[in-house]
Design a protein around this motif. Structure first.
Motif, PDB file in Angstrom:
ATOM      1  N   LEU A 291    -139.379 -66.529  22.351  1.00  0.00           N
ATOM      2  CA  LEU A 291    -138.165 -66.250  21.618  1.00  0.00           C
ATOM      3  C   LEU A 291    -138.368 -65.160  20.811  1.00  0.00           C
ATOM      4  N   HIS A 292    -139.540 -64.752  19.628  1.00  0.00           N
ATOM      5  CA  HIS A 292    -139.746 -64.408  18.656  1.00  0.00           C
ATOM      6  C   HIS A 292    -140.477 -62.487  19.847  1.00  0.00           C
ATOM      7  N   LEU A 293    -141.229 -63.050  20.344  1.00  0.00           N
ATOM      8  CA  LEU A 293    -141.684 -61.561  21.662  1.00  0.00           C
ATOM      9  C   LEU A 293    -141.234 -61.066  22.536  1.00  0.00           C
ATOM     10  N   ALA A 294    -140.638 -61.983  23.269  1.00  0.00           N
ATOM     11  CA  ALA A 294    -139.527 -61.579  25.123  1.00  0.00           C
ATOM     12  C   ALA A 294    -138.273 -60.217  24.540  1.00  0.00           C
ATOM     13  N   PRO A 295    -137.879 -60.916  23.197  1.00  0.00           N
ATOM     14  CA  PRO A 295    -136.656 -59.685  22.852  1.00  0.00           C
ATOM     15  C   PRO A 295    -137.184 -58.392  23.010  1.00  0.00           C
ATOM     16  N   ILE A 296    -138.511 -58.183  21.827  1.00  0.00           N
ATOM     17  CA  ILE A 296    -138.651 -57.012  21.460  1.00  0.00           C
ATOM     18  C   ILE A 296    -139.755 -56.121  22.925  1.00  0.00           C
ATOM     19  N   VAL A 297    -140.765 -56.994  24.010  1.00  0.00           N
ATOM     20  CA  VAL A 297    -140.484 -56.683  25.224  1.00  0.00           C
ATOM     21  C   VAL A 297    -139.329 -56.139  25.919  1.00  0.00           C
ATOM     22  N   ILE A 298    -138.329 -56.899  26.471  1.00  0.00           N
ATOM     23  CA  ILE A 298    -137.431 -56.516  27.195  1.00  0.00           C
ATOM     24  C   ILE A 298    -136.986 -55.128  26.504  1.00  0.00           C
ATOM     25  N   ALA A 299    -136.247 -55.331  25.485  1.00  0.00           N
ATOM     26  CA  ALA A 299    -135.351 -54.297  24.677  1.00  0.00           C
ATOM     27  C   ALA A 299    -135.856 -52.753  24.980  1.00  0.00           C
ATOM     28  N   GLY A 300    -137.721 -53.393  24.639  1.00  0.00           N
ATOM     29  CA  GLY A 300    -138.250 -51.756  24.602  1.00  0.00           C
ATOM     30  C   GLY A 300    -138.423 -51.388  26.092  1.00  0.00           C
ATOM     31  N   LEU A 301    -138.393 -52.024  26.659  1.00  0.00           N
ATOM     32  CA  LEU A 301    -138.726 -51.671  28.258  1.00  0.00           C
ATOM     33  C   LEU A 301    -137.114 -50.831  28.733  1.00  0.00           C
ATOM     34  N   TYR A 302    -135.775 -51.870  28.295  1.00  0.00           N
ATOM     35  CA  TYR A 302    -134.923 -50.712  28.571  1.00  0.00           C
ATOM     36  C   TYR A 302    -134.320 -49.627  27.792  1.00  0.00           C
ATOM     37  N   TRP A 303    -135.278 -49.778  26.801  1.00  0.00           N
ATOM     38  CA  TRP A 303    -135.143 -48.318  26.469  1.00  0.00           C
ATOM     39  C   TRP A 303    -135.828 -47.610  26.790  1.00  0.00           C
ATOM     40  N   LEU A 304    -137.041 -47.285  26.790  1.00  0.00           N
ATOM     41  CA  LEU A 304    -137.807 -46.693  27.531  1.00  0.00           C
ATOM     42  C   LEU A 304    -137.664 -45.984  29.015  1.00  0.00           C
ATOM     43  N   LEU A 305    -136.517 -46.820  29.784  1.00  0.00           N
ATOM     44  CA  LEU A 305    -137.175 -46.507  31.182  1.00  0.00           C
ATOM     45  C   LEU A 305    -135.087 -47.011  32.021  1.00  0.00           C
TER      46      LEU A 305
ATOM     47  N   ILE B 263    -134.992 -45.807  18.441  1.00  0.00           N
ATOM     48  CA  ILE B 263    -135.577 -46.282  17.676  1.00  0.00           C
ATOM     49  C   ILE B 263    -135.842 -47.141  16.556  1.00  0.00           C
ATOM     50  N   LEU B 264    -135.296 -46.565  15.449  1.00  0.00           N
ATOM     51  CA  LEU B 264    -135.103 -47.542  14.162  1.00  0.00           C
ATOM     52  C   LEU B 264    -133.653 -48.935  14.991  1.00  0.00           C
ATOM     53  N   ILE B 265    -132.708 -48.796  15.901  1.00  0.00           N
ATOM     54  CA  ILE B 265    -132.036 -49.345  16.331  1.00  0.00           C
ATOM     55  C   ILE B 265    -132.214 -50.615  17.267  1.00  0.00           C
ATOM     56  N   LEU B 266    -133.359 -50.212  17.686  1.00  0.00           N
ATOM     57  CA  LEU B 266    -134.526 -50.696  19.097  1.00  0.00           C
ATOM     58  C   LEU B 266    -135.174 -51.555  17.536  1.00  0.00           C
ATOM     59  N   ILE B 267    -136.278 -50.740  16.866  1.00  0.00           N
ATOM     60  CA  ILE B 267    -136.737 -52.179  15.848  1.00  0.00           C
ATOM     61  C   ILE B 267    -135.528 -53.193  14.797  1.00  0.00           C
ATOM     62  N   GLY B 268    -134.469 -52.956  15.375  1.00  0.00           N
ATOM     63  CA  GLY B 268    -133.648 -54.318  15.076  1.00  0.00           C
ATOM     64  C   GLY B 268    -133.752 -55.276  16.084  1.00  0.00           C
TER      65      GLY B 268
ATOM     66  N   SER C 122    -132.027 -59.780  23.940  1.00  0.00           N
ATOM     67  CA  SER C 122    -132.269 -58.914  24.216  1.00  0.00           C
ATOM     68  C   SER C 122    -130.838 -58.282  24.495  1.00  0.00           C
ATOM     69  N   LEU C 123    -129.702 -58.939  25.278  1.00  0.00           N
ATOM     70  CA  LEU C 123    -128.485 -58.650  25.295  1.00  0.00           C
ATOM     71  C   LEU C 123    -127.771 -57.300  23.897  1.00  0.00           C
ATOM     72  N   ALA C 124    -127.737 -57.972  22.929  1.00  0.00           N
ATOM     73  CA  ALA C 124    -127.558 -57.922  21.615  1.00  0.00           C
ATOM     74  C   ALA C 124    -127.748 -56.539  21.435  1.00  0.00           C
ATOM     75  N   ILE C 125    -129.402 -55.896  21.322  1.00  0.00           N
ATOM     76  CA  ILE C 125    -130.001 -55.245  21.162  1.00  0.00           C
ATOM     77  C   ILE C 125    -129.493 -54.212  22.555  1.00  0.00           C
ATOM     78  N   MET C 126    -129.698 -54.749  23.217  1.00  0.00           N
ATOM     79  CA  MET C 126    -128.621 -53.530  24.730  1.00  0.00           C
ATOM     80  C   MET C 126    -127.739 -53.044  24.630  1.00  0.00           C
ATOM     81  N   PHE C 127    -126.818 -53.600  24.418  1.00  0.00           N
ATOM     82  CA  PHE C 127    -125.278 -53.766  24.209  1.00  0.00           C
ATOM     83  C   PHE C 127    -125.677 -51.982  22.983  1.00  0.00           C
TER      84      PHE C 127
END
Length: 685
Positions: free
Chosen positions: A510-524, A620-625, A445-450
Motif C-alpha cells: 500500500l505504501h510502495l505500489a502508488p509510488i511505482v504507479i504514479a512514477g510510471l504514469y509521470w514518466l510515460l 517532480i515535487l508533486i509526484l513526491i507527494g 494513485s488516482l489522486a496523484i495522477m489527477f
C-alpha cells in the motif's frame, strides 16, 4: 464489433464512477457502526501487575512478606486494580513461603541421614500451618495426574512430602492456581486475572471445576501462558478446543490477546471464535522493559525513561484499542550501587506521577476497572453494503487502469468481477483484503495522477492565485485518497481486525505500489502520445548508457526506499530523536500527525503546485507527494486504531503540511528574488 466495444467502453468509464460513488455511500453507515462499536463500549481499562514478579522481587528482601504487603498497598495507591496469578509451581509456593524444597543431597545434609546413592527425589517441607492441608492436596493431586508417587515425610515434627521425581524436573511441573493467595488478594480489594497454560493434560471435569472456582472469585479474564491455549492439540483435532470454548462461555470468562507477539499462540483465534470474540487486547510492559528503569542513570535520564513509559501506555490505550495494561518487573543486581534494585518506584511514577499515564488516559475519556470487550454494532444490512463495496472497489481499480490503457477499462472491470468472485469462494478473508488493498492503492494513485494532470494544465494556462491553486489541489487530491479509506474501512469492518486476531496484509504494498504507479504514469503516460510512441520512449530509456551518477542515484533511491519501508506497518523502526519528537507531538497535540506527511510529502506537494505555474520540472515535487497520499490511506489500514484518532491525524497532517508548504514557498521567493537582485547588480556593474 470494435466500434461497439469502444462505445460501451466509453460509457463504462462514466458508469464506473457512479459505481464507486455507490460503494462510498455504502461505506458510510458501515463506518458509523464501527465508530459506535469503538466509542460506546469497552471504555474501561484494567491495569494489571504480575504477582509472581512481586514474589520474585520479595525474595531479595530481608523481610519478604512485609515487603509484599507494603507493595500491595502502594500498587493500589498508584492505580493498579488487578493482579495476575499463574498456575502454581513448587518454586512459586517456595517464594510464597509456604514450602521449602530440597534435593536428595540437600535432604541428606539436612537430616544427617544417609540416602540411597541411586535416589534422585524432591523433598518438601510444609512450612505454613494454615495452608498445609491445601498445599498437600495440590501437590498430591498434580503429581498423581502425572503418575508420580508422592509419600509423606517429616523433619523434626515438621510435615513434608517426598516426590519421586528429580528436583529440576519437579520445579517445572504445573499445579492448580494458589487459591489461598487468590482469596487473600481478593479480600485486599484486588481483581484477579489468571494465566492458564496448556502444559497439563486437558481433562474436562477438572478444567470445568477450575473455571467454576475462578468464576466464584470474580475472574473475568484469562491470559494464556505459553505458546498454545488450553485444550489445543492440533489444527485438525479441535474436540478439546470446542469443550474449552463451551466452558469459558458457561463461566462467562474471556481471553486477553497479547499484542505484538513474535509467534501467535496456537489455537487462540479458534478459541476466541468459540467464545464469540469475548476478547480484550493486552499490552505487556515486560521484565526486560522494566530493567531499563534500574540502570545507572542521571536523574534527567531516568525521568526521560519514566516519561517514555507513560507515553507508551497512553498510546497503547488511545491508538491501539488496548484495554489491559500488563505490568511486569524484575529485580537486578547493580554493581554500581552495590545492591539489588527494582523498578517499582519508577513504574509508580510512570503510572500517576507528574504527567503520568493514568490521569492522561482518564482525560482521554476512559475509566479504570475490570476490562470490557467490545459490544459489536453490526446490522444485517451490512451484507448488502459489502456487495456494493465489492462492485465499487473493482470499478475503482478499473478506473485506475484507465489512466494507462483507457480502451481496456471495461475488460478489466469484467475480469476483476469474475476473478474476485473466484477469490471469495476460495477465501472470504483474502477476498476482502485483496479488494481493500486494490482500492486503497488505486485511490492514492488516482489522486496523484489527477494532481499531475491538473498541474500540467495549469502550466499551460497559468492564471489565478498560485497559493490558492496549491492549497485547493492538495485538498482535492486528498479527497480522492479518502475514497480508498472508505473502501478499506467498509470492506474490513470485522471484529477480528479490531482485535488484531486477523491482520490486513500488504501494508508495505500500500505504501510502495502508488509510488511505482504514479512514477510510471509521470514518466510515460502524462503526455498524450500513442502507445507506439510510449514503447519507443521506453526502449530509448532502457538503451541509455548508465553513468556513475545514475548508479549513485539508484543506490540513494534504493536506500531511501528501504528506510521508508522499514518504518511502515506495526513493526516499523524509528530513531531515538524521532521517538522524542513523536512524544513531543503526542503530548502537545493529543494526537500525533505522521511526520512523513506534514514535514515532507505535503509541503513538497504545495511547493510543487506553486512552482508548476512556471516550471515543468516542478511536477517532480508533486509526484513526491504520492508518499503523503499513500500515508493518508495507510493510516486507516491500521484497523485497531479508532476512526476518530485516524481522522484527527490526517487533518493535522494536512494543516501543518500546508503551513510548512507556505514556509517553503516563502523561502523559495526570498532566494529567487535575492538571486535576481544579485544578478542585476552584477550585470549593472
Amino acid at each position: 464489433m470494435k466500434e461497439r466495444y469502444a462505445r460501451w467502453n466509453k460509457l463504462a468509464i462514466k458508469g464506473l464512477w457512479w459505481l464507486v460513488i455507490l460503494g462510498m455511500l455504502a461505506s458510510l453507515p458501515v463506518a458509523y457502526e464501527r465508530h459506535q462499536t469503538e466509542q460506546n463500549s469497552g471504555r474501561k481499562v484494567d491495569v494489571v501487575f504480575d504477582y509472581r514478579d512481586l514474589l520474585e522481587i520479595s525474595d531479595s528482601q530481608p523481610d519478604p512478606r512485609s515487603f509484599i504487603d507494603q507493595q500491595l498497598k502502594l500498587l493500589k495507591q498508584h492505580g493498579v486494580r488487578s493482579l495476575s496469578v499463574y498456575e502454581a509451581t513448587l518454586n512459586e509456593l517456595k517464594l510464597s513461603r509456604r514450602i521449602e524444597v530440597f534435593s536428595s543431597h540437600e535432604a541428606t545434609a539436612l537430616t544427617q541421614t544417609p540416602i540411597s546413592p541411586n535416589e534422585n527425589f524432591t523433598y518438601i517441607l510444609l512450612t505454613e500451618k494454615e495452608s498445609e492441608q491445601r498445599v498437600r492436596e495440590m501437590i498430591e493431586k498434580s503429581f498423581g495426574q502425572l503418575n508420580v508417587q508422592v509419600r509423606p515425610w517429616s523433619y523434626k515434627n515438621q510435615p513434608g512430602l517426598i516426590i519421586q521425581m528429580g528436583l529440576e524436573e519437579s520445579l517445572m511441573q504445573t499445579l492448580d492456581p494458589d487459591f489461598l493467595t487468590m482469596q487473600k488478594l481478593k479480600e485486599q480489594g484486588f481483581s484477579l486475572v489468571v494465566r492458564l497454560s496448556n502444559r497439563r493434560p486437558f481433562q474436562t471435569n477438572p478444567m470445568d471445576k477450575l473455571l467454576g472456582d475462578l468464576q466464584r472469585l470474580g475472574v473475568k479474564w484469562i491470559i494464556v501462558d505459553g505458546d498454545s491455549v488450553p485444550g489445543f492439540v492440533s489444527a485438525e483435532d479441535t474436540v478439546n478446543l470446542d469443550k474449552m470454548g463451551e466452558m469459558l462461555r458457561e463461566h462467562q470468562i474471556g481471553l486477553a490477546a497479547i499484542e505484538m507477539q513474535k509467534t501467535p499462540q496456537k489455537g487462540f483465534n479458534g478459541l476466541a471464535k468459540r467464545i464469540h470474540h469475548q476478547v480484550v487486547r493486552l499490552h505487556s510492559f515486560t521484565e526486560s522493559d522494566s530493567t531499563k528503569l534500574t540502570e545507572s542513570l542521571t536523574e534527567e535520564e531516568l525521568n526521560g525513561r519514566i516519561q517514555g513509559v507513560a507515553d507508551r501506555l497512553v498510546l497503547a490505550v488511545k491508538d491501539r484499542n488496548i484495554r489491559m495494561l500488563f505490568l511486569n518487573a524484575r529485580a537486578v543486581k547493580s554493581a554500581d550501587k552495590g545492591k539489588i534494585v527494582n523498578p517499582l518506584d519508577a513504574m509508580y511514577q510512570a503510572l500517576d506521577g507528574p504527567d503520568g499515564a493514568l490521569p492522561r488516559i482518564e482525560k482521554a475519556g476512559y475509566t479504570f476497572g475490570t476490562a470490557q470487550s467490545f459490544q459489536l454494532v453490526h446490522s444485517g444490512w451490512q451484507t448488502v453494503a459489502k456487495l456494493l463495496l465489492w462492485i465499487g472497489a473493482v470499478a475503482l481499480i478499473a478506473l485506475m487502469v484507465s489512466y494507462f490503457a483507457a480502451e481496456l477499462t471495461l475488460v478489466v472491470f469484467l475480469l476483476g468481477m469474475l476473478g474476485s468472485a473466484g477469490l471469495f469462494v476460495l477465501s472470504s478473508s483474502i477476498f476482502s483484503q485483496a479488494l481493500a488493498l486494490g482500492a486503497g492503492t488505486s485511490a492514492s494513485s488516482l489522486a496523484i495522477m489527477f494532481a499531475l494532470r491538473a498541474a500540467k494544465r495549469k502550466r499551460e494556462n497559468p492564471t489565478g492565485s498560485r497559493i490558492g491553486f496549491s492549497v485547493l489541489l492538495l485538498v482535492r487530491t486528498s479527497l480522492i485518497s479518502v475514497i480508498g479509506i472508505l473502501f478499506i474501512v467498509g470492506l474490513l469492518n470485522q471484529i477480528t481486525y479490531a482485535l488484531v486476531l486477523e491482520q490486513f496484509r500488504g501494508v508495505s504494498i500500500l505504501h510502495l505500489a502508488p509510488i511505482v504507479i504514479a512514477g510510471l504514469y509521470w514518466l510515460l503516460f502524462l503526455e498524450p502520445i500513442s502507445h507506439r510512441e510510449r514503447l519507443l520512449r521506453t526502449r530509448e530509456l532502457l538503451s541509455k548508457h548508465i553513468s556513475i551518477l545514475w548508479v549513485i542515484t539508484a543506490a540513494v533511491i534504493a536506500a531511501a526506499g528501504f528506510y521508508y519501508l522499514s518504518r511502515t506497518g506495526n513493526e516499523g523502526t524509528t530513531t531515538g530523536v524521532e521517538r522524542y519528537f513523536r512524544s513531543f507531538l503526542e503530548n502537545t497535540l493529543g494526537v500525533r500527525p505522521r511526520i512523513k506527511e506534514f514535514l515532507f510529502a505535503h509541503p513538497l506537494f504545495i511547493l510543487g503546485a506553486y512552482l508548476s505555474f512556471k516550471y515543468r520540472n516542478a511536477l517532480i515535487l508533486i509526484l513526491i507527494g504520492v508518499i503523503g497520499q499513500a500515508s493518508v490511506v495507510d493510516t486507516f489500514a491500521h484497523l485497531h486504531t479508532p476512526l476518530v484518532i485516524s481522522s484527527i491525524r490526517i487533518v493535522y497532517g494536512l494543516a501543518f503540511g500546508t503551513l510548512i508548504g507556505f514556509a517553503l514557498i516563502a523561502v523559495w521567493e526570498i532566494i529567487v528574488r535575492s538571486w535576481r537582485r544579485w544578478v542585476s547588480r552584477i550585470n549593472a556593474s
